[in-house]
Design a protein around this motif. Structure first.
Motif, PDB file in Angstrom:
ATOM      1  N   THR A  96     -21.560 -29.414 -40.487  1.00 43.44           N
ATOM      2  CA  THR A  96     -21.218 -29.932 -41.812  1.00 43.44           C
ATOM      3  C   THR A  96     -22.469 -30.096 -42.665  1.00 43.44           C
ATOM      4  O   THR A  96     -23.582 -30.262 -42.157  1.00 43.44           O
ATOM      5  N   ALA A  97     -22.279 -30.065 -43.986  1.00 42.50           N
ATOM      6  CA  ALA A  97     -23.356 -30.313 -44.946  1.00 42.50           C
ATOM      7  C   ALA A  97     -22.741 -30.818 -46.235  1.00 42.50           C
ATOM      8  O   ALA A  97     -21.573 -30.553 -46.527  1.00 42.50           O
ATOM      9  N   GLY A  98     -23.543 -31.535 -47.031  1.00 41.74           N
ATOM     10  CA  GLY A  98     -23.064 -32.004 -48.315  1.00 41.74           C
ATOM     11  C   GLY A  98     -23.138 -33.505 -48.479  1.00 41.74           C
ATOM     12  O   GLY A  98     -24.038 -34.173 -47.952  1.00 41.74           O
ATOM     13  N   LEU A  99     -22.167 -34.062 -49.206  1.00 41.61           N
ATOM     14  CA  LEU A  99     -22.140 -35.488 -49.521  1.00 41.61           C
ATOM     15  C   LEU A  99     -21.607 -36.293 -48.327  1.00 41.61           C
ATOM     16  O   LEU A  99     -20.493 -36.033 -47.859  1.00 41.61           O
ATOM     17  N   PRO A 100     -22.364 -37.291 -47.838  1.00 42.45           N
ATOM     18  CA  PRO A 100     -21.918 -38.067 -46.668  1.00 42.45           C
ATOM     19  C   PRO A 100     -21.281 -39.406 -47.021  1.00 42.45           C
ATOM     20  O   PRO A 100     -21.122 -40.263 -46.151  1.00 42.45           O
ATOM     21  N   GLN A 101     -20.872 -39.615 -48.258  1.00 47.41           N
ATOM     22  CA  GLN A 101     -20.537 -40.933 -48.794  1.00 47.41           C
ATOM     23  C   GLN A 101     -19.566 -41.746 -47.950  1.00 47.41           C
ATOM     24  O   GLN A 101     -19.743 -42.940 -47.760  1.00 47.41           O
ATOM     25  N   TYR A 102     -18.516 -41.126 -47.446  1.00 49.20           N
ATOM     26  CA  TYR A 102     -17.506 -41.844 -46.665  1.00 49.20           C
ATOM     27  C   TYR A 102     -17.572 -41.510 -45.172  1.00 49.20           C
ATOM     28  O   TYR A 102     -16.641 -41.836 -44.435  1.00 49.20           O
ATOM     29  N   GLY A 103     -18.636 -40.854 -44.765  1.00 48.28           N
ATOM     30  CA  GLY A 103     -18.739 -40.447 -43.362  1.00 48.28           C
ATOM     31  C   GLY A 103     -18.044 -39.144 -43.070  1.00 48.28           C
ATOM     32  O   GLY A 103     -17.869 -38.778 -41.910  1.00 48.28           O
ATOM     33  N   GLN A 104     -17.642 -38.391 -44.124  1.00 48.53           N
ATOM     34  CA  GLN A 104     -16.870 -37.169 -43.911  1.00 48.53           C
ATOM     35  C   GLN A 104     -17.654 -36.050 -43.238  1.00 48.53           C
ATOM     36  O   GLN A 104     -17.073 -35.062 -42.792  1.00 48.53           O
ATOM     37  N   LEU A 105     -18.985 -36.207 -43.113  1.00 44.00           N
ATOM     38  CA  LEU A 105     -19.773 -35.205 -42.398  1.00 44.00           C
ATOM     39  C   LEU A 105     -19.716 -35.423 -40.892  1.00 44.00           C
ATOM     40  O   LEU A 105     -20.087 -34.532 -40.119  1.00 44.00           O
ATOM     41  N   GLY A 106     -19.295 -36.622 -40.459  1.00 42.60           N
ATOM     42  CA  GLY A 106     -19.075 -36.863 -39.036  1.00 42.60           C
ATOM     43  C   GLY A 106     -20.307 -37.152 -38.210  1.00 42.60           C
ATOM     44  O   GLY A 106     -20.270 -37.070 -36.986  1.00 42.60           O
ATOM     45  N   HIS A 107     -21.422 -37.539 -38.869  1.00 41.99           N
ATOM     46  CA  HIS A 107     -22.674 -37.745 -38.147  1.00 41.99           C
ATOM     47  C   HIS A 107     -22.978 -39.211 -37.857  1.00 41.99           C
ATOM     48  O   HIS A 107     -24.110 -39.554 -37.489  1.00 41.99           O
ATOM     49  N   GLY A 108     -21.994 -40.101 -38.035  1.00 39.39           N
ATOM     50  CA  GLY A 108     -22.169 -41.497 -37.657  1.00 39.39           C
ATOM     51  C   GLY A 108     -22.756 -42.386 -38.733  1.00 39.39           C
ATOM     52  O   GLY A 108     -23.083 -43.550 -38.475  1.00 39.39           O
ATOM     53  N   SER A 109     -22.906 -41.874 -39.950  1.00 40.38           N
ATOM     54  CA  SER A 109     -23.468 -42.673 -41.041  1.00 40.38           C
ATOM     55  C   SER A 109     -22.964 -42.125 -42.373  1.00 40.38           C
ATOM     56  O   SER A 109     -22.599 -40.957 -42.481  1.00 40.38           O
ATOM     57  N   ASP A 110     -22.995 -43.006 -43.393  1.00 42.53           N
ATOM     58  CA  ASP A 110     -22.683 -42.539 -44.746  1.00 42.53           C
ATOM     59  C   ASP A 110     -23.959 -42.317 -45.560  1.00 42.53           C
ATOM     60  O   ASP A 110     -23.890 -41.996 -46.745  1.00 42.53           O
ATOM     61  N   GLU A 128     -26.078 -44.177 -46.952  1.00 41.74           N
ATOM     62  CA  GLU A 128     -26.162 -44.973 -48.168  1.00 41.74           C
ATOM     63  C   GLU A 128     -27.504 -45.699 -48.242  1.00 41.74           C
ATOM     64  O   GLU A 128     -28.012 -46.185 -47.233  1.00 41.74           O
ATOM     65  N   TYR A 129     -28.085 -45.753 -49.440  1.00 38.64           N
ATOM     66  CA  TYR A 129     -29.307 -46.528 -49.623  1.00 38.64           C
ATOM     67  C   TYR A 129     -29.378 -47.031 -51.054  1.00 38.64           C
ATOM     68  O   TYR A 129     -28.684 -46.525 -51.951  1.00 38.64           O
ATOM     69  N   ASN A 130     -30.233 -48.021 -51.275  1.00 36.89           N
ATOM     70  CA  ASN A 130     -30.405 -48.607 -52.598  1.00 36.89           C
ATOM     71  C   ASN A 130     -31.349 -47.726 -53.399  1.00 36.89           C
ATOM     72  O   ASN A 130     -32.494 -47.511 -53.009  1.00 36.89           O
ATOM     73  N   ALA A 131     -30.889 -47.216 -54.527  1.00 38.25           N
ATOM     74  CA  ALA A 131     -31.675 -46.273 -55.309  1.00 38.25           C
ATOM     75  C   ALA A 131     -32.860 -46.919 -56.003  1.00 38.25           C
ATOM     76  O   ALA A 131     -33.820 -46.241 -56.359  1.00 38.25           O
ATOM     77  N   ASN A 132     -32.808 -48.241 -56.192  1.00 35.91           N
ATOM     78  CA  ASN A 132     -33.877 -48.916 -56.917  1.00 35.91           C
ATOM     79  C   ASN A 132     -34.047 -50.317 -56.346  1.00 35.91           C
ATOM     80  O   ASN A 132     -33.076 -51.056 -56.199  1.00 35.91           O
ATOM     81  N   ALA A 133     -35.288 -50.675 -56.038  1.00 37.97           N
ATOM     82  CA  ALA A 133     -35.554 -51.982 -55.430  1.00 37.97           C
ATOM     83  C   ALA A 133     -35.178 -53.129 -56.351  1.00 37.97           C
ATOM     84  O   ALA A 133     -34.921 -54.249 -55.891  1.00 37.97           O
ATOM     85  N   SER A 134     -35.135 -52.887 -57.650  1.00 41.22           N
ATOM     86  CA  SER A 134     -34.837 -53.952 -58.613  1.00 41.22           C
ATOM     87  C   SER A 134     -33.371 -53.986 -59.028  1.00 41.22           C
ATOM     88  O   SER A 134     -33.002 -54.701 -59.942  1.00 41.22           O
ATOM     89  N   SER A 135     -32.535 -53.188 -58.382  1.00 41.09           N
ATOM     90  CA  SER A 135     -31.114 -53.167 -58.729  1.00 41.09           C
ATOM     91  C   SER A 135     -30.290 -52.997 -57.462  1.00 41.09           C
ATOM     92  O   SER A 135     -30.825 -52.852 -56.363  1.00 41.09           O
ATOM     93  N   VAL A 136     -28.962 -53.026 -57.634  1.00 40.22           N
ATOM     94  CA  VAL A 136     -28.069 -52.841 -56.488  1.00 40.22           C
ATOM     95  C   VAL A 136     -27.329 -51.516 -56.601  1.00 40.22           C
ATOM     96  O   VAL A 136     -26.256 -51.353 -56.039  1.00 40.22           O
ATOM     97  N   ARG A 137     -27.900 -50.582 -57.342  1.00 41.45           N
ATOM     98  CA  ARG A 137     -27.257 -49.271 -57.480  1.00 41.45           C
ATOM     99  C   ARG A 137     -27.426 -48.483 -56.201  1.00 41.45           C
ATOM    100  O   ARG A 137     -28.534 -48.215 -55.755  1.00 41.45           O
ATOM    101  N   LEU A 138     -26.295 -48.121 -55.600  1.00 37.29           N
ATOM    102  CA  LEU A 138     -26.311 -47.415 -54.321  1.00 37.29           C
ATOM    103  C   LEU A 138     -26.167 -45.915 -54.530  1.00 37.29           C
ATOM    104  O   LEU A 138     -25.495 -45.475 -55.462  1.00 37.29           O
TER     105      LEU A 138
END
Length: 381
Positions: A191-205, A207-217
């Motif tokens: 699989t390859a692409g967007l892992p947002q909901y775990g649809q790639l099947g690799h045990g993770s989505d 997800e990370y915080n895009a900016n240390a000063s905000s909560v934008r994921l």
């Protein structure tokens, strides 16, 4: 239709019938502007095709496979001689013609003409194909790495580019991700692409915080096709993708699902996202799938035949009101039918059963093919 064109069409139909060919019939929207997306170039169709209709460029062409997606507004058709046709919306180059112009009618992807294309997958804005030699090519949007090229550079590919998959046998697409089947031992599914909901099947989505000063994921794109470790040692023989979930079957007939769990589309009697393949319990004993059984995935639902008798099971959100099916349930109205193939869209389904074509669900753009008055039809589970 002019008399000359009508005669040519009739002649093509007779030739296809004499050769035992499979003709493509199309219903649904040909007005991509009413889908809420802008289009570039071309002339919009006059309206929706509410009844099955022949597409002139494919009259007389023996079609072996048609691919579209529940999140897509473009289609791919493969002929028995290996040609690849595409048409529909094209603002990300997902048709593979080297531009971003709308195509109202099927057009051969000329850059693939030297290959025998045997499989294809269609995502929201990208397309992936497979050749009889095991090569895979992709085109369209690559912002999330869904083309599987190993790179995120030049986010849009308007011409086919090679994917980093060897010995590919099939490719299926979700909205922004791609799943390949391969004959490489120990790596039968990648699989390859967007892992947002775990649809790639690799045990993770991822997800990370895009900016240390905000909560934008945000979600880390995965441009390198990667084998699913949880299925290592198993041979995956069938796969289907919804918008953000995946369903697969191994050579022993066991069914797995993972990704977005909303509305019970994974069949686990709960709505939790699954970040790696999880067995669907009902298909672990008497209802295991045989080689002739089929699977399908829609926008918020899944389906398969099982039990050795071709009984159709469905689960997830099956209509736009009422409760969802949190686990697989048999479709009683189709008991006893020999179901050969199935495809699922946003909120509708279609099957080939014996010598009949059966469709049900919501018909917003005429996709059920029953004419202008039939807006929806549902079956009993």
């Amino acid at each position: 239709m002019p008399a000359r064109a009508a005669a040519a069409a009739a002649e093509g139909e007779e030739k296809a019938a004499e050769a035992g060919g499979r003709e493509l019939l199309y219903c649904g929207t040909v007005r991509f502007d009413i889908m809420g997306r802008k289009v570039k170039g071309g002339v919009q169709g006059r309206g929706n095709l509410v009844s099955p209709t022949r597409l002139r460029p494919l009259v007389g062409v023996d079609i072996r496979l048609v691919a579209s997606g529940c999140a897509a507004c473009h289609c791919v058709a493969l002929s028995s001689d290996g040609r690849c046709f595409s048409w529909g919306r094209n603002e990300k180059g997902q048709l593979g013609h080297g531009d971003t112009l709308l195509r109202n009618l099927p057009t051969v992807v000329s850059k693939l003409s030297k290959y025998n294309i045997i499989a294809a997958g269609v995502g929201r804005n990208h397309t992936v194909v497979v050749t009889d030699e095991g090569k895979s090519f992709a085109f369209g949007d690559n912002r999330h790495g869904q083309l599987g090229t190993g790179s995120l550079r030049s986010g849009t590919k308007v011409l086919p580019v090679p994917c980093l998959v060897t010995k590919a046998t099939n490719a299926v697409c979700g909205a922004e991700f791609t799943v390949w089947l391969s004959s490489v031992e120990g790596s039968s599914i990648l699989t390859a692409g967007l892992p947002q909901y775990g649809q790639l099947g690799h045990g993770s989505d991822n997800e990370y915080n895009a900016n240390a000063s905000s909560v934008r994921l945000t979600y880390d794109p995965q441009p390198h096709p990667r084998a699913i470790a949880a299925l290592s040692g198993k041979t995956v023989v069938k796969v289907a993708c919804g918008t953000n979930h995946t369903v697969a079957v191994d050579s022993s007939g066991f069914v797995y699902s993972w990704g977005f769990g909303g509305y019970g589309r994974l069949g686990h009697n709960e709505q939790k996202d699954e970040w790696q393949p999880r067995l669907v319990e009902i298909f672990q004993k008497n209802n295991m799938l045989s080689p002739s059984d089929i699977i399908s995935a829609g926008s918020a639902s899944s389906a398969c035949t099982a039990g050795g008798r071709g009984q159709l099971y469905v689960w997830g959100k099956l209509k736009n009101w009422g409760d969802e099916c949190m686990y697989p349930k048999p479709v009683r109205d189709l008991s006893g039918w020999n179901i050969r193939c199935m495809a699922s869209g946003d909120m509708h389904h279609i099957i080939g059963a014996e010598d009949s074509c059966i469709s049900w669900g919501l018909s917003e753009y005429g996709e059920l093919g029953y004419g202008p008055t039939q807006k929806y039809i549902y079956l009993k589970c």
